[in-house]
Design a protein around this motif. Structure first.
Motif, PDB file in Angstrom:
ATOM      1  N   HIS A   1      11.017  -0.344  19.443  1.00  0.00           N
ATOM      2  CA  HIS A   1      11.972  -1.048  18.579  1.00  0.00           C
ATOM      3  C   HIS A   1      11.346  -1.566  17.289  1.00  0.00           C
ATOM      4  O   HIS A   1      11.962  -2.336  16.551  1.00  0.00           O
ATOM      5  CB  HIS A   1      12.636  -2.201  19.333  1.00  0.00           C
ATOM      6  CG  HIS A   1      11.680  -3.237  19.840  1.00  0.00           C
ATOM      7  ND1 HIS A   1      10.666  -2.964  20.722  1.00  0.00           N
ATOM      8  CD2 HIS A   1      11.586  -4.579  19.578  1.00  0.00           C
ATOM      9  CE1 HIS A   1       9.991  -4.066  20.987  1.00  0.00           C
ATOM     10  NE2 HIS A   1      10.523  -5.058  20.291  1.00  0.00           N
TER      11      HIS A   1
ATOM     12  N   ILE B   1      19.070   0.007  20.145  1.00  0.00           N
ATOM     13  CA  ILE B   1      18.786   0.864  18.998  1.00  0.00           C
ATOM     14  C   ILE B   1      19.848   1.951  18.913  1.00  0.00           C
ATOM     15  O   ILE B   1      20.169   2.616  19.911  1.00  0.00           O
ATOM     16  CB  ILE B   1      17.377   1.474  19.121  1.00  0.00           C
ATOM     17  CG1 ILE B   1      16.330   0.350  19.090  1.00  0.00           C
ATOM     18  CG2 ILE B   1      17.110   2.481  18.011  1.00  0.00           C
ATOM     19  CD1 ILE B   1      14.923   0.819  19.314  1.00  0.00           C
TER      20      ILE B   1
ATOM     21  N   ALA C   1      14.257   7.227  18.507  1.00  0.00           N
ATOM     22  CA  ALA C   1      13.266   6.145  18.551  1.00  0.00           C
ATOM     23  C   ALA C   1      12.267   6.373  19.679  1.00  0.00           C
ATOM     24  O   ALA C   1      11.063   6.139  19.509  1.00  0.00           O
ATOM     25  CB  ALA C   1      13.972   4.805  18.722  1.00  0.00           C
TER      26      ALA C   1
END
Length: 323
Positions: free
Chosen positions: A168, A125, A131
């Motif tokens: 994710h 990512i 995230a």
């Protein structure tokens, strides 16, 4: 018995889209054996968006099914496809799958934030830090995100595992006993989160012994008994197809004794019991539901309450397992 019914913000940006399909997971004639021991025997089902409960007694083959779907085990026969791809030996599948195993798959020296960050980086990512924080907020662990997981309660460790699985933004979640160790408040928060994810179009499979939660969560259930698929579909639909088992109701009325006497003449009524409530066993749910108001009106009895007593997920599961 086999019943033929086959069929908050996101924690992170979604991964590259899988091949377009309404079916996120497909098992076709799948078996898995270990030497002479058959763990899973010729199972076929498909999963789309929503929450599905995976049920079965200990040793029924539930974990084996989850591990094949996660690509950890190869099927001995048949095919397992996830996000349109073969699951076994296919790292590309992990872009679309988040797995929360039952065993303690966390590193006690890491903090929850570090664990989520590690997973974000493994998935490549671009903004892994952001995230990781989103995933931590999703499972409500910000207050403890910089504490080591080894000092967490079991319920908090479960939430840290879920944060790692969500980081994710997978379209498919495989959850093995996700409510283990959670207190009632944590379970309620997790149920709200899972419903939100399902509403976003995620495919969620939950293996759990906590039938009360699945009763409220699951759109459908898969019941595995001795390695075979005993039934699939919504558990109330499954119950209504059990023609060899009477439907049981409890009633309260203005005169239970008079109503019982009148109901005895009905062909759909197999048995009656008078106690604190009137209990009726009916061979056909639909016929009884149509007959009851007619019989009560003819007998001059007012109906106050009517409750089916054997249509819960726990009742259906117990019956299938005992068969």
């Amino acid at each position: 018995m086999s019943v033929g019914l086959m069929e908050s913000a996101a924690p992170a940006p979604a991964p590259a889209a899988a091949p377009p399909s309404e079916v996120a997971v497909q098992l076709t004639n799948v078996s898995r054996w270990y030497g002479n021991v058959v763990a899973v025997n010729d199972i076929t089902f498909s999963l789309g968006a929503g929450i599905t409960g995976l049920l079965g007694p200990n040793g029924a083959g539930k974990s084996t099914i989850l591990h094949m779907m996660a690509g950890f085990l190869a099927p001995s026969a048949g095919e397992v496809r996830v996000a349109g791809m073969t699951a076994w030996k296919n790292p590309e599948v992990y872009r679309h799958v988040g797995l929360v195993p039952e065993r303690e798959a966390v590193y006690p020296l890491l903090t929850a934030y570090e664990f989520a960050l590690m997973n974000a980086r493994l998935h490549g990512i671009a903004d892994a830090e952001a995230a990781a924080e989103r995933a931590i907020d999703t499972v409500d662990l910000r207050h403890a995100m910089h504490r080591r997981i080894g000092g967490y309660s079991k319920g908090m460790r479960q939430r840290a595992k879920i944060a790692g699985a969500l980081v994710h933004g997978p379209r498919i979640l495989l959850l093995d006993e996700p409510f283990n160790g959670m207190d009632p408040s944590q379970r309620m928060q997790m149920m709200v989160l899972l419903k939100q994810l399902a509403d976003q179009g995620k495919t969620i499979l939950i293996s759990s012994h906590i039938l009360e939660e699945l009763d409220q969560l699951a759109n459908n259930v898969l019941v595995i008994v001795a390695g075979r698929l005993a039934a699939s579909g919504h558990f109330r639909q499954i119950r209504r197809l059990m023609t060899d088992r009477p439907h049981t109701f409890t009633l309260q009325s203005s005169d239970d004794r008079r109503l019982a006497a009148a109901l005895m003449a009905e062909a759909s009524v197999q048995g009656l019991e008078l106690g604190e409530h009137l209990t009726v066993r009916a061979s056909d749910r639909g016929s009884f539901a149509l007959a009851l108001p007619r019989v009560a009106r003819a007998a001059g009895v007012t109906l106050f309450e009517l409750h089916p007593t054997d249509e819960s997920l726990e009742s259906v599961f117990s019956y299938l397992v005992k068969r």
